[in-house]
Design a protein around this motif. Structure first.
Motif, PDB file in Angstrom:
ATOM      1  N   ALA A   1       6.280   6.647   7.089  1.00 28.75           N
ATOM      2  CA  ALA A   1       5.341   6.494   8.095  1.00 28.75           C
ATOM      3  C   ALA A   1       4.918   5.002   7.938  1.00 28.75           C
ATOM      4  N   LYS A   2       4.669   4.282   8.942  1.00 23.53           N
ATOM      5  CA  LYS A   2       4.083   3.088   8.598  1.00 23.53           C
ATOM      6  C   LYS A   2       3.538   2.478  10.346  1.00 23.53           C
TER       7      LYS A   2
ATOM      8  N   LYS B   1       0.728  -1.125   0.012  1.00 23.70           N
ATOM      9  CA  LYS B   1       0.002  -0.057   0.044  1.00 23.70           C
ATOM     10  C   LYS B   1       0.766   1.218  -0.095  1.00 23.70           C
ATOM     11  N   PHE B   2      -0.090   2.388  -0.491  1.00 25.97           N
ATOM     12  CA  PHE B   2       1.068   3.565  -0.282  1.00 25.97           C
ATOM     13  C   PHE B   2      -0.045   4.812  -0.053  1.00 25.97           C
ATOM     14  N   LYS B   3       0.330   5.368   0.972  1.00 21.45           N
ATOM     15  CA  LYS B   3      -0.789   6.402   1.579  1.00 21.45           C
ATOM     16  C   LYS B   3      -0.121   7.802   1.634  1.00 21.45           C
ATOM     17  N   VAL B   4      -0.895   8.984   1.119  1.00 21.46           N
ATOM     18  CA  VAL B   4      -0.683  10.172   1.141  1.00 21.46           C
ATOM     19  C   VAL B   4      -1.514  11.142   1.969  1.00 21.46           C
ATOM     20  N   LYS B   5      -1.012  11.802   2.876  1.00 21.60           N
ATOM     21  CA  LYS B   5      -1.980  12.615   3.752  1.00 21.60           C
ATOM     22  C   LYS B   5      -1.503  14.318   3.731  1.00 21.60           C
TER      23      LYS B   5
ATOM     24  N   ALA C   1       2.392  10.092  11.034  1.00 19.38           N
ATOM     25  CA  ALA C   1       2.249   8.910  11.590  1.00 19.38           C
ATOM     26  C   ALA C   1       1.523   8.021  10.734  1.00 19.38           C
ATOM     27  N   ARG C   2       0.705   8.595   9.780  1.00 23.35           N
ATOM     28  CA  ARG C   2      -0.054   7.586   9.025  1.00 23.35           C
ATOM     29  C   ARG C   2      -0.001   7.502   7.551  1.00 23.35           C
ATOM     30  N   ALA C   3       1.160   8.127   6.659  1.00 21.92           N
ATOM     31  CA  ALA C   3       0.976   8.293   5.631  1.00 21.92           C
ATOM     32  C   ALA C   3       2.492   7.922   4.951  1.00 21.92           C
ATOM     33  N   ASP C   4       2.663   7.283   3.830  1.00 23.15           N
ATOM     34  CA  ASP C   4       3.984   7.071   3.603  1.00 23.15           C
ATOM     35  C   ASP C   4       4.673   8.157   3.007  1.00 23.15           C
ATOM     36  N   LEU C   5       3.815   9.144   2.355  1.00 21.06           N
ATOM     37  CA  LEU C   5       4.236  10.511   2.079  1.00 21.06           C
ATOM     38  C   LEU C   5       3.431  11.382   2.761  1.00 21.06           C
ATOM     39  N   SER C   6       4.180  12.249   3.505  1.00 25.09           N
ATOM     40  CA  SER C   6       3.327  13.281   4.563  1.00 25.09           C
ATOM     41  C   SER C   6       3.717  14.582   4.209  1.00 25.09           C
TER      42      SER C   6
ATOM     43  N   LEU D   1       7.865   6.656  11.897  1.00 27.54           N
ATOM     44  CA  LEU D   1       7.219   8.104  11.797  1.00 27.54           C
ATOM     45  C   LEU D   1       7.858   8.457  10.304  1.00 27.54           C
ATOM     46  N   SER D   2       7.014   9.423   9.479  1.00 27.18           N
ATOM     47  CA  SER D   2       7.894  10.062   8.394  1.00 27.18           C
ATOM     48  C   SER D   2       9.109  10.870   8.843  1.00 27.18           C
ATOM     49  N   SER D   3      10.148  10.902   7.882  1.00 25.28           N
ATOM     50  CA  SER D   3      11.134  11.832   8.245  1.00 25.28           C
ATOM     51  C   SER D   3      11.378  12.551   6.966  1.00 25.28           C
ATOM     52  N   VAL D   4      11.930  13.833   7.260  1.00 24.26           N
ATOM     53  CA  VAL D   4      12.052  14.989   6.066  1.00 24.26           C
ATOM     54  C   VAL D   4      12.786  14.534   4.830  1.00 24.26           C
TER      55      VAL D   4
END
Lengths: 363, 395
Positions: free
Chosen positions: B305-306, B202-206, B219-224, B315-318
C-alpha cells in the motif's frame, strides 16, 4: 593517556513498553474480552470473560495540543480514570474508567472544557488531517483551519450516532496524501492547478537532476540548459501539478495563491466489512482556498453528508450507497456537476470506464 | 531571540468560535509561555492572508547517531518571525496502542516545555508523538532528556517508519492476535533500520487485530498485518434471538449485507455456512454479543500500500493468506529480511515496494523473495494472453 569518556549516550531503546501504561483492569483481562456495548454516544463498555467491565469515554480533540491541555487531560485522568488514558487512531482521546459513577461527571467536565464527547459507531468521528500551513513546505492549503471550520458545522454528527453507517472524513494538504485521504468516505485534498515555476539557478547547485526528472509521474520534466546552466524544463501540457518534483527539488516552485485550492473525494473505505476496501473517487475537482472558514468546502461537504444520510440504507457506507444507486444518481442527488475532470486519464484509466451496458438510465 | 509583541490575528481569531475544540486556542495557550508559539500564530495569520504556506523547502537536521526522527523546517520571512526561524519537528515513538499514564504525559509535557514550543500533535498520522517546533541547538538536549525518561525517536526518511497497531487485545474482543506485543517487538527488533535510514524509500508496517482494520493498515502500510481466523464463527443462538427481539432486522441488515451470502435467518435461527464466509466482520460488528471470531486465529499478511506519488495509489494485496497466531512475528521477520534484500537490490531511488512489484511483476517479486504463488493472491487470474513463460517450462 587516559581520556575521560563522555557519559554514554542512550540510543536505540525504542518506546516505553506499553504494559507500563495499561489500566490494571485491562492488564488483568488482556485478550479475554467477551463483548462490548455502547452506553451512549462516546461511551463504550467492554465486558471481560471474568465479568469485569472497563468503561471508555471518548472525546474529540483538535490533534494539535498545547502542553497545558495535555496536563489538563492528565489531571482529568487522575480524577476519574486512575490516571489511565489513551488516544485513538483518529486522534480522539479516551479515558478508561473502572467506576461507572465517574462517567457522567467526566463527560460534564470534558464538555465544559470544550472537548465534545462522541465519535463512536455511526457518527462522523474526528477528521484525520495533516500539517498544512502550520508546518509543511508542500502544503497547497491549510489543514487545521479547514478541519475546525468543517467540524463546527458537522459536530452534531460527532455527538450523535445519527448516520446510516460510520462516515470517515479526512483531509490532506497536498497529493502526497499523508493520512488516509485516498480511502475515506469523504476526503478533502489540497491541489495545485499550474505547472511549477522553475528557478533555473537552483537545480545545478541544490538538486540531483536525474532524481528530479525521475520524480515526474508523466515524464514532463526534461533536462535543459539555460544561460549556460544545467537545469530542467517542464512540458506544461504534460504536467498535472502533483508537486512531486518540488518534493525532491526546491527549484520547482508550486505555490500559487489564486490557483491553489481543494478537491473533494468520496466513497473510500478501509474496513473489509461487507464490501472490500475502496479508494476515494473524485466528486468536486476544485474549490477555492478561502480562509479562515472555507465556506465553499464546508457547504460542499455538508451537502454530501446530508444527501447520503437521507438516502443510504442502514449499515451502508457512502461508497456502498453510491455503488448501489450508481454514479449518475450520485451526481444528480448531490447537484454536483459532472465534468471532463471526472473521467480518469492517468495510467490504466480504462479500468474505470463503463465497460458494459449495465446502466441505471435516468427518466 | 527577540520577543515580538503579539501581532493581531483577526482571521485566526474567527477560528476560536464554534463548538469544535480550536487549534488556535491551543497555539495561544502555548504562546503564553513560548515566543515560538506566538510567532507561529503570526506566521499562520500571514499564510491565511496570503493563501500560501511560508515554510521553506526541506532542511536536514537531526540528533547525533541517528539519520531520522527529526524534520527540519525554516520559515521564509525569518526577519519578521525570528522565533520560528527554525521550527523543527521531533517524532517521538509512541507506546503501542497510544496508551499512557497521566505521569507519562506530564513527563513529555515538561520536557517539551523546556526545549520546544510547547505544541504537539497527538498524534502524527503514522502514530508518533509530534513535538512541533524547536531550534537546531535544542534537538540534542531534547533527545537526551527523552531517552533518560525512557522515550526514543521514531522514524522518518528512507527508513523503517514507526510501526503502529490497533488497540487489539487490550480492549477489543475481536483481536485475532496480540497487535500491541507484535508492534512493540517489531519496533525493538528494527531500531537500527528506524534510526539509520538504509532503504530506497520509506517502509511502513501496521498491525490490525481484525479485518475492521482500525489502523488502516491495508491503505497506509507497505506491509499490512491483519488478524483473521480460520475456523467457524462462534455463535450464541440465544443472544442472536435477543438482537432480533430488540428490533434488529437480521434478514435485511445482516444476512442481505453478507458479501459471502453465507447466512440465513428463518425468523428464529441463524445459519452460517462458514465455508463461504469472507470474514468481513459485518455480522460480528452488528451483533457483538452473539457472534465472535473463531478460535483458530492468526493473520493475513498483505503488501504494497501507498499514497499516489509516483505511479498512483495502491492498497496492499495478499502475500500470505494465513499465518497462525504463534508464528506471525517469526514469519514477518523472515519476510522482512527477504523483502528488504530484494527491494534494496532492485528498487530505484524513491521507489516504494508496491511500485517495485508493479514494475517487475508480482511473479518476479515472489521468485525474488522465495514464495510460491497461490490463488488467494489475486482477485482473478489474468485476462490477457501476454504470458512470460520461464525457460525451464518450454522445450
Amino acid at each position: 593517556m587516559t581520556a575521560t569518556q563522555p557519559p554514554k549516550r542512550i540510543t536505540d531503546i525504542g518506546p516505553p513498553h506499553y504494559e507500563k501504561f495499561l489500566h490494571p483492569l485491562i492488564k488483568r483481562n488482556y485478550g479475554q474480552w467477551r463483548y462490548h456495548e455502547t452506553l451512549a454516544p462516546g461511551v463504550l463498555c467492554h465486558v471481560a470473560e471474568s465479568g469485569e467491565r472497563i468503561y471508555t469515554v471518548r472525546a474529540g480533540s483538535p490533534r494539535l495540543l498545547s502542553v497545558s491541555t495535555i496536563r489538563r487531560f492528565a489531571d482529568l485522568a487522575d480524577k476519574y480514570s486512575g490516571g489511565y488514558l489513551r488516544f485513538t487512531s483518529r486522534h480522539n482521546i479516551e479515558f478508561l474508567l473502572d467506576n461507572p459513577a465517574n462517567i457522567e461527571p467526566l463527560k460534564r467536565e470534558l464538555q465544559e472544557a470544550g472537548f465534545p464527547v462522541g465519535g463512536t459507531n455511526n457518527s462522523i468521528s474526528n477528521v484525520v488531517h495533516t500539517q498544512g500551513w502550520i508546518h509543511c513546505h508542500s502544503a497547497a492549503t491549510d489543514a487545521s483551519g479547514i478541519v475546525k471550520a468543517l467540524m463546527d458545522e458537522l459536530h452534531p454528527h460527532f455527538t450523535r450516532e445519527d448516520l446510516p453507517a460510520k462516515l470517515r472524513v479526512a483531509m490532506a494538504c497536498c497529493v502526497n496524501m499523508c493520512g488516509a485521504v485516498h480511502c475515506s468516505d469523504i476526503a478533502i485534498l489540497g491541489i495545485h492547478r499550474k505547472p511549477p515555476q522553475v528557478r533555473h539557478d537552483v537545480p545545478r547547485k541544490g538538486c540531483e537532476i536525474p532524481t528530479l526528472i525521475a520524480s515526474c509521474p508523466t515524464g514532463a520534466i526534461r533536462p535543459a540548459v539555460v544561460d549556460g546552466k544545467r537545469t530542467v524544463d517542464v512540458v506544461e501540457e504534460q504536467c498535472m501539478y502533483c508537486s512531486n518534483c518540488f518534493t525532491v527539488c526546491a527549484a520547482m516552485q508550486m505555490n500559487d495563491p489564486e490557483n491553489d485550492g481543494l478537491s473533494i473525494w468520496v466513497g473510500g473505505k478501509v474496513s473489509n466489512a461487507r464490501s472490500e476496501p475502496k479508494f476515494s473517487k473524485l466528486a468536486i475537482p476544485f474549490l477555492p482556498n478561502n480562509p479562515p472558514r472555507w465556506p465553499e468546502v464546508v457547504s460542499a461537504v455538508t451537502n454530501i453528508v446530508d444527501v447520503y444520510a437521507a438516502n443510504a440504507r442502514r449499515f451502508e457506507r457512502l461508497g456502498e450507497w453510491v455503488e448501489r444507486v450508481g454514479w449518475p444518481r450520485f451526481f444528480e442527488l448531490t447537484g454536483i456537476p459532472f465534468t471532463r475532470y471526472h473521467i480518469d486519464d492517468f495510467r490504466y484509466a480504462g479500468l474505470s470506464y463503463a465497460r458494459s451496458t449495465h446502466m441505471r438510465l435516468r427518466p | 531571540m527577540s520577543n515580538n509583541p503579539p501581532k493581531p490575528t483577526p482571521l485566526l481569531d474567527q477560528l476560536e468560535t464554534g463548538p469544535w475544540p480550536s487549534f488556535v486556542t491551543e497555539i495561544k495557550r502555548a504562546a503564553e509561555k513560548s515566543p515560538a508559539a506566538g510567532d507561529l500564530l503570526g506566521l499562520l495569520e500571514r499564510s491565511y492572508e496570503d493563501k500560501k504556506g511560508h515554510w521553506k523547502h526541506g532542511g536536514i537536521v537531526g540528533v547525533r547517531g541517528y539519520g531520522s526522527g527529526v524534520i527540519g523546517r525554516y520559515n521564509d520571512i525569518p526577519e519578521e518571525f525570528p522565533n520560528v526561524a527554525h521550527f523543527h519537528t521531533l517524532r517521538v515513538n509512541n507506546p503501542s496502542g497510544w496508551f499512557y499514564t497521566s505521569d507519562a504525559l506530564r513527563t513529555l509535557a515538561d520536557i517539551w516545555e523546556r526545549h520546544g514550543s510547547g505544541l504537539t500533535n497527538l498524534h502524527g498520522s503514522t502514530g508518533d508523538i509530534i513535538f512541533l517546533g524547536t531550534r537546531t541547538d535544542e534537538l540534542e538536549a531534547t533527545f537526551q532528556e527523552l531517552t533518560a525518561a525512557g522515550f526514543d525517536l521514531g522514524g522518518s526518511g528512507s527508513a523503517m517508519r514507526t510501526p503502529s497497531c490497533c488497540v487489539g487485545q487490550a480492549r477489543c474482543e475481536w483481536a485475532c492476535f496480540d497487535t500491541m506485543k507484535f508492534c512493540n517487538d517489531l519496533t525493538q527488533a528494527y531500531q537500527d533500520e528506524m534510526h539509520r535510514p538504509p532503504f530506497p524509500y520509506k517502509f511502513k508496517v501496521k498491525a490490525s487485530g481484525c479485518p475492521n482494520d482500525c489502523v488502516a493498515a491495508i491503505a497506509r502500510a507497505d506491509l499490512s498485518i491483519i488478524g483473521i481466523w480460520r475456523d467457524d464463527i462462534r455463535q450464541d443462538d440465544a443472544a442472536v434471538a435477543e438482537y432480533a427481539a430488540g428490533g434488529l432486522n437480521i434478514a435485511r441488515d445482516v444476512c442481505a449485507r453478507c458479501p459471502g451470502q453465507c447466512m440465513e435467518w428463518d425468523g428464529a435461527k441463524l445459519t452460517i455456512d462458514n465455508r463461504d464466509c469472507k470474514r468481513c466482520m459485518h455480522c460480528i460488528n452488528a451483533m457483538p454479543k452473539a457472534l465472535r471470531p473463531g478460535v483458530e486465529r492468526g493473520a493475513a499478511i498483505l503488501i504494497g500500500a501507498k499514497a499516489p506519488i509516483v505511479q498512483g495509489a495502491l492498497l496492499s494485496s495478499v502475500l500470505v493468506p494465513f499465518v497462525p497466531e504463534a508464528e506471525i512475528e517469526e514469519t514477518v521477520r523472515e519476510l522482512l529480511a527477504r523483502i528488504w534484500e530484494f527491494w534494496g537490490e532492485y528498487a530505484k531511488n524513491r521507489e516504494r515496494v508496491g511500485e517495485l512489484i508493479q514494475r517487475v511483476g508480482m511473479s518476479a517479486f515472489l521468485d525474488g523473495i522465495g514464495l510460491e504463488p497461490c490463488p488467494e493472491m489475486v482477485a482473478f487470474p489474468r485476462d490477457n494472453p501476454y504470458v512470460f513463460f520461464q525457460k525451464e517450462d518450454v522445450k
